[in-house]
Design a protein around this motif. Structure first.
Motif, PDB file in Angstrom:
ATOM      1  N   LYS A   1       6.118   6.867   7.783  1.00  0.00           N
ATOM      2  CA  LYS A   1       5.325   7.513   6.735  1.00  0.00           C
ATOM      3  C   LYS A   1       4.435   8.628   7.274  1.00  0.00           C
ATOM      4  O   LYS A   1       3.847   9.391   6.499  1.00  0.00           O
ATOM      5  N   GLY A   2       4.318   8.732   8.587  1.00  0.00           N
ATOM      6  CA  GLY A   2       3.480   9.781   9.178  1.00  0.00           C
ATOM      7  C   GLY A   2       2.006   9.614   8.890  1.00  0.00           C
ATOM      8  O   GLY A   2       1.272  10.605   8.756  1.00  0.00           O
ATOM      9  N   ILE A   3       1.548   8.364   8.816  1.00  0.00           N
ATOM     10  CA  ILE A   3       0.142   8.087   8.510  1.00  0.00           C
ATOM     11  C   ILE A   3      -0.653   7.996   9.812  1.00  0.00           C
ATOM     12  O   ILE A   3      -0.318   7.228  10.700  1.00  0.00           O
ATOM     13  N   LYS A   4      -1.715   8.776   9.948  1.00  0.00           N
ATOM     14  CA  LYS A   4      -2.596   8.683  11.114  1.00  0.00           C
ATOM     15  C   LYS A   4      -3.412   7.404  11.005  1.00  0.00           C
ATOM     16  O   LYS A   4      -4.018   7.139   9.956  1.00  0.00           O
ATOM     17  N   SER A   5      -3.413   6.620  12.077  1.00  0.00           N
ATOM     18  CA  SER A   5      -3.998   5.282  11.980  1.00  0.00           C
ATOM     19  C   SER A   5      -4.839   4.929  13.204  1.00  0.00           C
ATOM     20  O   SER A   5      -4.552   5.367  14.324  1.00  0.00           O
ATOM     21  N   TRP A   6      -5.863   4.101  12.951  1.00  0.00           N
ATOM     22  CA  TRP A   6      -6.759   3.620  13.996  1.00  0.00           C
ATOM     23  C   TRP A   6      -7.047   2.135  13.772  1.00  0.00           C
ATOM     24  O   TRP A   6      -6.813   1.609  12.688  1.00  0.00           O
ATOM     25  N   VAL A   7      -7.604   1.496  14.823  1.00  0.00           N
ATOM     26  CA  VAL A   7      -7.943   0.078  14.735  1.00  0.00           C
ATOM     27  C   VAL A   7      -9.443  -0.079  14.954  1.00  0.00           C
ATOM     28  O   VAL A   7     -10.015   0.485  15.897  1.00  0.00           O
TER      29      VAL A   7
ATOM     30  N   GLY B   1     -12.696  16.127  10.674  1.00  0.00           N
ATOM     31  CA  GLY B   1     -12.010  16.562  11.886  1.00  0.00           C
ATOM     32  C   GLY B   1     -10.621  16.006  12.105  1.00  0.00           C
ATOM     33  O   GLY B   1      -9.964  16.326  13.099  1.00  0.00           O
ATOM     34  N   GLY B   2     -10.183  15.134  11.213  1.00  0.00           N
ATOM     35  CA  GLY B   2      -8.842  14.583  11.338  1.00  0.00           C
ATOM     36  C   GLY B   2      -8.689  13.511  12.399  1.00  0.00           C
ATOM     37  O   GLY B   2      -7.570  13.087  12.708  1.00  0.00           O
ATOM     38  N   THR B   3      -9.807  13.040  12.955  1.00  0.00           N
ATOM     39  CA  THR B   3      -9.747  11.986  13.962  1.00  0.00           C
ATOM     40  C   THR B   3     -11.059  11.224  13.964  1.00  0.00           C
ATOM     41  O   THR B   3     -11.965  11.518  13.176  1.00  0.00           O
ATOM     42  N   CYS B   4     -11.168  10.223  14.853  1.00  0.00           N
ATOM     43  CA  CYS B   4     -12.401   9.443  14.948  1.00  0.00           C
ATOM     44  C   CYS B   4     -12.495   8.828  16.341  1.00  0.00           C
ATOM     45  O   CYS B   4     -11.609   9.021  17.179  1.00  0.00           O
ATOM     46  N   GLU B   5     -13.560   8.097  16.592  1.00  0.00           N
ATOM     47  CA  GLU B   5     -13.807   7.541  17.928  1.00  0.00           C
ATOM     48  C   GLU B   5     -13.094   6.215  18.186  1.00  0.00           C
ATOM     49  O   GLU B   5     -13.078   5.735  19.321  1.00  0.00           O
ATOM     50  N   LEU B   6     -12.512   5.619  17.170  1.00  0.00           N
ATOM     51  CA  LEU B   6     -11.808   4.355  17.349  1.00  0.00           C
ATOM     52  C   LEU B   6     -10.511   4.552  18.131  1.00  0.00           C
ATOM     53  O   LEU B   6      -9.972   5.663  18.211  1.00  0.00           O
TER      54      LEU B   6
ATOM     55  N   SER C   1      -6.627   4.620  18.754  1.00  0.00           N
ATOM     56  CA  SER C   1      -5.513   4.906  17.856  1.00  0.00           C
ATOM     57  C   SER C   1      -4.657   3.655  17.683  1.00  0.00           C
ATOM     58  O   SER C   1      -4.631   2.762  18.553  1.00  0.00           O
ATOM     59  N   PHE C   2      -3.966   3.596  16.575  1.00  0.00           N
ATOM     60  CA  PHE C   2      -3.084   2.461  16.323  1.00  0.00           C
ATOM     61  C   PHE C   2      -2.044   2.334  17.423  1.00  0.00           C
ATOM     62  O   PHE C   2      -1.776   1.232  17.919  1.00  0.00           O
ATOM     63  N   GLU C   3      -1.451   3.450  17.844  1.00  0.00           N
ATOM     64  CA  GLU C   3      -0.414   3.424  18.873  1.00  0.00           C
ATOM     65  C   GLU C   3      -0.941   2.846  20.181  1.00  0.00           C
ATOM     66  O   GLU C   3      -0.271   2.033  20.830  1.00  0.00           O
TER      67      GLU C   3
ATOM     68  N   LEU D   1       0.826  -1.210   0.000  1.00  0.00           N
ATOM     69  CA  LEU D   1       0.000   0.000   0.000  1.00  0.00           C
ATOM     70  C   LEU D   1       0.856   1.255   0.000  1.00  0.00           C
ATOM     71  O   LEU D   1       0.675   2.157  -0.833  1.00  0.00           O
ATOM     72  N   ILE D   2       1.786   1.350   0.945  1.00  0.00           N
ATOM     73  CA  ILE D   2       2.579   2.582   1.057  1.00  0.00           C
ATOM     74  C   ILE D   2       3.605   2.704  -0.074  1.00  0.00           C
ATOM     75  O   ILE D   2       4.134   3.789  -0.330  1.00  0.00           O
ATOM     76  N   LYS D   3       3.849   1.600  -0.773  1.00  0.00           N
ATOM     77  CA  LYS D   3       4.748   1.655  -1.923  1.00  0.00           C
ATOM     78  C   LYS D   3       4.084   2.348  -3.105  1.00  0.00           C
ATOM     79  O   LYS D   3       4.727   3.147  -3.813  1.00  0.00           O
ATOM     80  N   TYR D   4       2.793   2.075  -3.303  1.00  0.00           N
ATOM     81  CA  TYR D   4       2.131   2.569  -4.504  1.00  0.00           C
ATOM     82  C   TYR D   4       1.155   3.725  -4.274  1.00  0.00           C
ATOM     83  O   TYR D   4       0.883   4.493  -5.201  1.00  0.00           O
ATOM     84  N   VAL D   5       0.627   3.838  -3.072  1.00  0.00           N
ATOM     85  CA  VAL D   5      -0.466   4.784  -2.837  1.00  0.00           C
ATOM     86  C   VAL D   5      -0.070   5.818  -1.786  1.00  0.00           C
ATOM     87  O   VAL D   5       0.568   5.486  -0.782  1.00  0.00           O
ATOM     88  N   ASP D   6      -0.457   7.044  -2.016  1.00  0.00           N
ATOM     89  CA  ASP D   6      -0.230   8.137  -1.061  1.00  0.00           C
ATOM     90  C   ASP D   6      -1.406   8.152  -0.079  1.00  0.00           C
ATOM     91  O   ASP D   6      -2.491   8.641  -0.390  1.00  0.00           O
ATOM     92  N   VAL D   7      -1.194   7.598   1.111  1.00  0.00           N
ATOM     93  CA  VAL D   7      -2.262   7.437   2.089  1.00  0.00           C
ATOM     94  C   VAL D   7      -2.102   8.442   3.222  1.00  0.00           C
ATOM     95  O   VAL D   7      -1.037   8.545   3.827  1.00  0.00           O
ATOM     96  N   LYS D   8      -3.187   9.153   3.536  1.00  0.00           N
ATOM     97  CA  LYS D   8      -3.162  10.129   4.623  1.00  0.00           C
ATOM     98  C   LYS D   8      -3.622   9.518   5.946  1.00  0.00           C
ATOM     99  O   LYS D   8      -3.033   9.766   7.001  1.00  0.00           O
ATOM    100  N   ASN D   9      -4.683   8.720   5.906  1.00  0.00           N
ATOM    101  CA  ASN D   9      -5.254   8.107   7.106  1.00  0.00           C
ATOM    102  C   ASN D   9      -5.520   6.628   6.854  1.00  0.00           C
ATOM    103  O   ASN D   9      -5.907   6.235   5.749  1.00  0.00           O
ATOM    104  N   LEU D  10      -5.354   5.824   7.907  1.00  0.00           N
ATOM    105  CA  LEU D  10      -5.444   4.380   7.749  1.00  0.00           C
ATOM    106  C   LEU D  10      -6.295   3.781   8.872  1.00  0.00           C
ATOM    107  O   LEU D  10      -6.133   4.124  10.051  1.00  0.00           O
TER     108      LEU D  10
END
Length: 322
Positions: A121-127, A282-287, A289-291, A89-98
């Motif tokens: 990659k600085g991708i904001k991520s949630w689970v 809003g740049g975030t969500c209720e899930l 965070s990945f961290e 994914l990160i090889k081919y696609v420019d992803v902002k949020n995951l």
């Protein structure tokens, strides 16, 4: 807005259905190597999509999407291939949020490698442990915050694959910093999904010097459908939430039922559009965070890894769950 779903099997197709609520100013890209999965997913999307629903684009490889900028990517593949999918994914696609499905990975090594890739990659991520989005639990958050003890019981609910959902819910109400996890009276069985395993048995988790505790028990009965009930134990009363029956009961310390309410839990097909809109607006969500979920998954995968390695040496490097 461009949205990507990688893996459109059972759960991925429900994510796709939810995104039909977005209008045609949005583009949805789906990628799956299984032609049958794509066919089923398109059919499910068509069942609910309207003339002005988001534009759907289909591919069997992410290389076809090279250079595309994606606002939100959802990885709904099995855990067995998720790390490799992230790399591609990160090889081919420019992803902002995951957004990643659980169980995140099949080993702590995979978990930490993915953590480093996402961080670099600085991708904001949630689970996607979605109970945090349920109005039922959001409405109870303040009342149950700091609940000292939670018990999860039921039949055939998939302890190995699904206990992470209840660890996440436990964390939602207590915000503990770290925890320890133990299992006992375990029986390893074949999962309904080929090539994977499941657990029947019990366990306990303890956090912050045993301030907060989680107990869980999963029994097996081939004659019964999966069911789960959650008991929140407080100093003065208890709350029993039977998710299977859709019933919530408050009980005082004398065992007297005070209040009984009914509820309906939302399907994933009624959540993902809200999730994507929240991230976009809003740049975030209720899930979680990945961290934060890395902390929950690390202890979980470490303890399960030892269990499955003792069961069969072929599982020395992976936990065979998804």
């Amino acid at each position: 807005m461009n949205i990507l779903i990688v893996g459109v099997g059972q759960l991925g197709s429900r994510h796709l259905q939810a995104l039909s609520k977005l209008d045609n100013r949005h583009n949805i890209y789906i990628v799956d190597t299984c032609k049958q999965a794509i066919k089923v997913a398109i059919g499910r999307y068509s069942e609910v999509a309207g003339e002005k629903s988001a534009n759907l684009h289909v591919s069997e490889t992410m290389k076809d999407l090279e250079g595309i900028k994606v606002e939100v990517a959802i990885i709904a593949t099995s855990a067995a291939v998720r790390l490799e999918v992230i790399k591609i994914l990160i090889k081919y696609v420019d992803v902002k949020n995951l957004v990643l499905e659980k169980v995140l990975f099949q080993s702590t090594e995979q978990l930490y490698e993915a953590q480093q890739l996402i961080k670099t990659k600085g991708i904001k991520s949630w689970v996607n442990c979605p109970r945090r989005m349920y109005s039922l639990y959001k409405g109870l958050h303040d009342e149950l915050s700091g609940c000292r003890s939670i018990e999860v019981t039921g039949v055939n609910w998939g302890l190995a694959c699904n206990i992470i959902h209840f660890i996440d819910l436990w964390h939602y109400f207590t915000c503990f910093n770290d925890y320890s996890l133990g299992f006992y009276d375990l029986k390893i069985i074949d999962s309904k999904r080929g090539g994977y395993k499941e657990l029947i048995g019990s366990g306990r988790a303890s956090s912050d010097c045993s301030v907060y505790e989680l107990y869980f028990d999963c029994k097996q009965d081939d004659n019964l459908s999966p069911s789960v009930s959650i008991k929140f134990i407080m100093d003065d009363r208890e709350l029993i939430i039977n998710e299977t029956l859709g019933e919530m009961i408050w009980v005082d310390k004398k065992g007297v039922e005070n209040t009984k309410q009914e509820f309906n839990l939302p399907y994933q097909s009624n959540l993902t559009d809200l999730l994507v809109k929240s991230i976009y607006d809003g740049g975030t969500c209720e899930l979680i965070s990945f961290e934060d979920s890395v902390v929950l998954h690390a202890e979980y995968l470490d303890k399960l890894g030892a269990i499955f390695e003792n069961y069969d040496e072929q599982f020395r490097k992976i936990v065979p769950i998804t």
